[in-house]
Design a protein around this motif. Structure first.
Motif, PDB file in Angstrom:
ATOM      1  N   PHE A  32     -14.545  24.790  20.033  1.00 37.61           N
ATOM      2  CA  PHE A  32     -12.975  24.271  20.312  1.00 37.61           C
ATOM      3  C   PHE A  32     -11.912  24.510  19.205  1.00 37.61           C
ATOM      4  CE2 PHE A  32     -16.344  22.045  22.596  1.00 37.61           C
ATOM      5  CZ  PHE A  32     -16.198  23.115  24.018  1.00 37.61           C
ATOM      6  N   PHE A  33     -12.195  25.350  18.472  1.00 37.09           N
ATOM      7  CA  PHE A  33     -11.235  25.243  17.299  1.00 37.09           C
ATOM      8  C   PHE A  33     -10.913  26.925  17.161  1.00 37.09           C
ATOM      9  CE2 PHE A  33     -10.079  25.894  12.364  1.00 37.09           C
ATOM     10  CZ  PHE A  33      -9.641  24.499  12.377  1.00 37.09           C
ATOM     11  N   ASN A  34      -9.471  26.700  17.055  1.00 39.76           N
ATOM     12  CA  ASN A  34      -9.328  27.998  17.740  1.00 39.76           C
ATOM     13  C   ASN A  34      -7.990  28.443  17.013  1.00 39.76           C
ATOM     14  OD1 ASN A  34      -9.833  28.747  20.072  1.00 39.76           O
ATOM     15  ND2 ASN A  34      -8.387  27.003  21.036  1.00 39.76           N
ATOM     16  N   VAL A  35      -7.800  29.937  16.253  1.00 35.28           N
ATOM     17  CA  VAL A  35      -7.473  30.499  15.071  1.00 35.28           C
ATOM     18  C   VAL A  35      -6.702  31.778  15.950  1.00 35.28           C
ATOM     19  CG1 VAL A  35      -7.076  30.555  12.461  1.00 35.28           C
ATOM     20  CG2 VAL A  35      -9.363  29.328  13.487  1.00 35.28           C
ATOM     21  N   GLY A  36      -5.160  31.640  14.440  1.00 33.23           N
ATOM     22  CA  GLY A  36      -4.418  32.672  15.240  1.00 33.23           C
ATOM     23  C   GLY A  36      -3.966  33.616  13.946  1.00 33.23           C
ATOM     24  N   ALA A  37      -3.645  34.415  13.734  1.00 32.70           N
ATOM     25  CA  ALA A  37      -3.638  35.650  12.444  1.00 32.70           C
ATOM     26  C   ALA A  37      -2.442  36.283  12.777  1.00 32.70           C
ATOM     27  CB  ALA A  37      -4.559  35.923  12.040  1.00 32.70           C
ATOM     28  N   ALA A  38      -1.659  36.379  12.465  1.00 31.21           N
ATOM     29  CA  ALA A  38      -0.462  37.587  12.250  1.00 31.21           C
ATOM     30  C   ALA A  38      -0.606  38.260  10.860  1.00 31.21           C
ATOM     31  CB  ALA A  38       1.051  36.805  13.194  1.00 31.21           C
ATOM     32  N   LEU A  39      -0.384  39.700  11.268  1.00 29.85           N
ATOM     33  CA  LEU A  39      -0.004  40.781  10.288  1.00 29.85           C
ATOM     34  C   LEU A  39       1.451  41.142  10.322  1.00 29.85           C
ATOM     35  CD1 LEU A  39      -3.176  41.693   9.403  1.00 29.85           C
ATOM     36  CD2 LEU A  39      -2.843  40.766   8.604  1.00 29.85           C
ATOM     37  N   GLN A  40       2.195  41.341   8.881  1.00 27.58           N
ATOM     38  CA  GLN A  40       3.392  41.850   8.972  1.00 27.58           C
ATOM     39  C   GLN A  40       3.283  42.981   7.993  1.00 27.58           C
ATOM     40  OE1 GLN A  40       6.565  41.259  10.044  1.00 27.58           O
ATOM     41  NE2 GLN A  40       6.748  43.194  10.153  1.00 27.58           N
ATOM     42  N   LEU A  41       3.433  44.345   9.466  1.00 31.76           N
ATOM     43  CA  LEU A  41       2.668  46.042   7.944  1.00 31.76           C
ATOM     44  C   LEU A  41       4.552  46.648   7.795  1.00 31.76           C
ATOM     45  CD1 LEU A  41       0.669  47.348  10.151  1.00 31.76           C
ATOM     46  CD2 LEU A  41       0.139  45.564   8.811  1.00 31.76           C
ATOM     47  N   GLU A  42       4.397  47.260   6.405  1.00 34.25           N
ATOM     48  CA  GLU A  42       5.424  47.814   5.457  1.00 34.25           C
ATOM     49  C   GLU A  42       6.224  47.959   6.348  1.00 34.25           C
ATOM     50  OE1 GLU A  42       5.615  49.282   1.522  1.00 34.25           O
ATOM     51  OE2 GLU A  42       4.541  50.207   2.454  1.00 34.25           O
ATOM     52  N   THR A  43       5.334  49.072   7.787  1.00 30.25           N
ATOM     53  CA  THR A  43       6.838  49.259   8.843  1.00 30.25           C
ATOM     54  C   THR A  43       6.922  48.786   9.720  1.00 30.25           C
ATOM     55  OG1 THR A  43       4.238  48.957  10.037  1.00 30.25           O
ATOM     56  CG2 THR A  43       4.476  51.175   9.330  1.00 30.25           C
ATOM     57  N   GLY A  44       6.869  47.634   9.464  1.00 25.85           N
ATOM     58  CA  GLY A  44       7.617  46.148  10.648  1.00 25.85           C
ATOM     59  C   GLY A  44       6.453  46.287  11.811  1.00 25.85           C
ATOM     60  N   GLU A  45       5.697  46.562  11.792  1.00 25.74           N
ATOM     61  CA  GLU A  45       4.731  46.626  13.026  1.00 25.74           C
ATOM     62  C   GLU A  45       3.974  45.338  12.805  1.00 25.74           C
ATOM     63  OE1 GLU A  45       0.743  48.575  15.455  1.00 25.74           O
ATOM     64  OE2 GLU A  45       1.614  49.418  14.043  1.00 25.74           O
ATOM     65  N   ILE A  46       4.098  44.230  13.800  1.00 30.49           N
ATOM     66  CA  ILE A  46       2.861  42.851  13.732  1.00 30.49           C
ATOM     67  C   ILE A  46       1.230  43.166  13.704  1.00 30.49           C
ATOM     68  CG2 ILE A  46       3.244  40.812  14.681  1.00 30.49           C
ATOM     69  CD1 ILE A  46       5.999  40.587  14.013  1.00 30.49           C
ATOM     70  N   ILE A  47       0.445  43.019  13.954  1.00 32.55           N
ATOM     71  CA  ILE A  47      -0.732  42.921  14.025  1.00 32.55           C
ATOM     72  C   ILE A  47      -1.595  41.758  13.964  1.00 32.55           C
ATOM     73  CG2 ILE A  47      -3.425  44.519  13.714  1.00 32.55           C
ATOM     74  CD1 ILE A  47      -1.904  46.163  13.702  1.00 32.55           C
ATOM     75  N   THR A  48      -1.445  41.783  15.629  1.00 33.08           N
ATOM     76  CA  THR A  48      -2.845  39.585  15.657  1.00 33.08           C
ATOM     77  C   THR A  48      -4.120  39.812  15.832  1.00 33.08           C
ATOM     78  OG1 THR A  48      -2.364  40.245  17.917  1.00 33.08           O
ATOM     79  CG2 THR A  48      -0.456  39.006  16.380  1.00 33.08           C
ATOM     80  N   GLY A  49      -4.527  38.926  15.584  1.00 33.14           N
ATOM     81  CA  GLY A  49      -6.045  38.211  16.201  1.00 33.14           C
ATOM     82  C   GLY A  49      -6.458  37.253  16.314  1.00 33.14           C
ATOM     83  N   ASN A  50      -7.834  36.480  16.253  1.00 33.72           N
ATOM     84  CA  ASN A  50      -7.880  35.429  17.213  1.00 33.72           C
ATOM     85  C   ASN A  50      -9.535  35.329  16.380  1.00 33.72           C
ATOM     86  OD1 ASN A  50      -8.822  36.530  19.255  1.00 33.72           O
ATOM     87  ND2 ASN A  50      -6.994  35.924  20.263  1.00 33.72           N
ATOM     88  N   ASN A  51     -10.365  34.042  16.667  1.00 26.38           N
ATOM     89  CA  ASN A  51     -11.708  34.524  16.142  1.00 26.38           C
ATOM     90  C   ASN A  51     -11.546  34.403  17.711  1.00 26.38           C
ATOM     91  OD1 ASN A  51     -10.217  31.205  17.078  1.00 26.38           O
ATOM     92  ND2 ASN A  51     -12.107  30.737  16.352  1.00 26.38           N
ATOM     93  N   GLN A  52     -12.885  34.795  17.201  1.00 28.08           N
ATOM     94  CA  GLN A  52     -14.158  35.659  18.417  1.00 28.08           C
ATOM     95  C   GLN A  52     -15.559  34.901  18.358  1.00 28.08           C
ATOM     96  OE1 GLN A  52     -13.017  37.539  21.537  1.00 28.08           O
ATOM     97  NE2 GLN A  52     -11.054  36.948  20.769  1.00 28.08           N
ATOM     98  N   GLU A  53     -16.260  33.533  18.517  1.00 27.86           N
ATOM     99  CA  GLU A  53     -17.102  33.174  18.692  1.00 27.86           C
ATOM    100  C   GLU A  53     -18.261  33.966  19.679  1.00 27.86           C
ATOM    101  OE1 GLU A  53     -16.952  28.964  18.802  1.00 27.86           O
ATOM    102  OE2 GLU A  53     -15.366  29.467  17.108  1.00 27.86           O
ATOM    103  N   ASN A  54     -18.912  33.395  19.029  1.00 30.39           N
ATOM    104  CA  ASN A  54     -20.749  34.034  20.161  1.00 30.39           C
ATOM    105  C   ASN A  54     -22.254  33.298  20.739  1.00 30.39           C
ATOM    106  OD1 ASN A  54     -23.249  35.584  19.474  1.00 30.39           O
ATOM    107  ND2 ASN A  54     -21.562  37.273  20.513  1.00 30.39           N
ATOM    108  N   ALA A  55     -22.428  33.091  21.593  1.00 28.61           N
ATOM    109  CA  ALA A  55     -23.794  32.171  21.288  1.00 28.61           C
ATOM    110  C   ALA A  55     -24.978  32.401  19.900  1.00 28.61           C
ATOM    111  CB  ALA A  55     -24.505  32.738  22.615  1.00 28.61           C
ATOM    112  N   ALA A  56     -24.881  33.499  19.939  1.00 25.50           N
ATOM    113  CA  ALA A  56     -25.536  33.989  18.071  1.00 25.50           C
ATOM    114  C   ALA A  56     -25.031  33.817  17.018  1.00 25.50           C
ATOM    115  CB  ALA A  56     -26.320  35.184  17.831  1.00 25.50           C
ATOM    116  N   TYR A  57     -24.240  32.135  17.149  1.00 27.96           N
ATOM    117  CA  TYR A  57     -23.628  31.398  16.321  1.00 27.96           C
ATOM    118  C   TYR A  57     -23.133  32.858  14.833  1.00 27.96           C
ATOM    119  CZ  TYR A  57     -24.225  27.432  18.218  1.00 27.96           C
ATOM    120  OH  TYR A  57     -24.116  26.133  19.400  1.00 27.96           O
ATOM    121  N   PRO A  58     -23.840  32.397  14.477  1.00 29.50           N
ATOM    122  CA  PRO A  58     -22.897  33.858  13.086  1.00 29.50           C
ATOM    123  C   PRO A  58     -22.758  35.327  13.564  1.00 29.50           C
ATOM    124  CG  PRO A  58     -24.934  33.149  12.469  1.00 29.50           C
ATOM    125  CD  PRO A  58     -24.557  32.904  13.798  1.00 29.50           C
ATOM    126  N   SER A  59     -22.818  35.383  14.687  1.00 31.46           N
ATOM    127  CA  SER A  59     -22.361  37.374  14.854  1.00 31.46           C
ATOM    128  C   SER A  59     -20.759  36.984  15.650  1.00 31.46           C
ATOM    129  CB  SER A  59     -23.044  37.629  16.223  1.00 31.46           C
ATOM    130  OG  SER A  59     -24.873  37.754  15.668  1.00 31.46           O
TER     131      SER A  59
END
Ligand code: THU
Length: 149
Positions: A32-59
């Protein structure tokens, strides 16, 4: 340290806003802990990501690594200028700046060494203060990198 998002440069406010949007789409049914990330590339493009959990926790994978692995896979010669991070629990409001975990620091360091240019990191909770690190090296002293191999 910035007292709030409104003190950040406009381009970083925009980047942090993308990180907040990404956090809201995190898949974290176990922590229940949500994390968001956004990367600024030199080209100006922004790429995002967030945490993706799994029932097999370390996966599961942290938001930072989802974002940078995606960026690296799409743009293998990219340069990342900055990264914005926001984290918070569904169970309580989090106003404390939350830094990237150790494994993510190591992964981010690989890309910083690869591009031979520092990656600025801005991190915060859901609201409140924002901490700026000028380089991954500041978050991970005595970095282990490919020069030792
Ligand atoms: N998490 C991240 O996404 N980034 C970090 O730097 C620390 C932790 C995620 C992993 C897991 O889905 C949840 O937060 C709780 O640890």
């Amino acid at each position: 340290m910035f007292e709030s998002v409104s003190e950040l440069p406009i381009s970083i406010q925009k980047l942090m806003n993308k990180a907040h949007q990404a956090r809201k789409k995190a898949y974290a049914p176990y922590s229940f802990f949500n994390v968001g990330a956004a990367l600024q590339l030199e080209t100006g493009e922004i790429i995002t990501g967030n945490n993706q959990e799994n029932a097999a926790y370390p996966s599961g994978l942290c938001a930072e690594r989802v974002a940078i692995f995606h960026a690296g896979s799409v743009h293998p010669t990219m340069t990342v200028i900055s990264m914005a991070l926001t984290a918070g629990s569904v169970k309580k409001e989090n106003t404390t700046p939350i830094p990237p975990c150790g494994a993510c620091r190591q992964v981010l360091a690989e890309y910083e060494v690869k591009q031979d240019q520092p990656i600025e990191i801005y991190f915060m909770g859901e609201s409140g203060k924002v901490v700026k690190s000028k380089s991954v090296k500041d978050l991970l002293p005595l970095i282990f990198d490919s020069s030792y191999l």
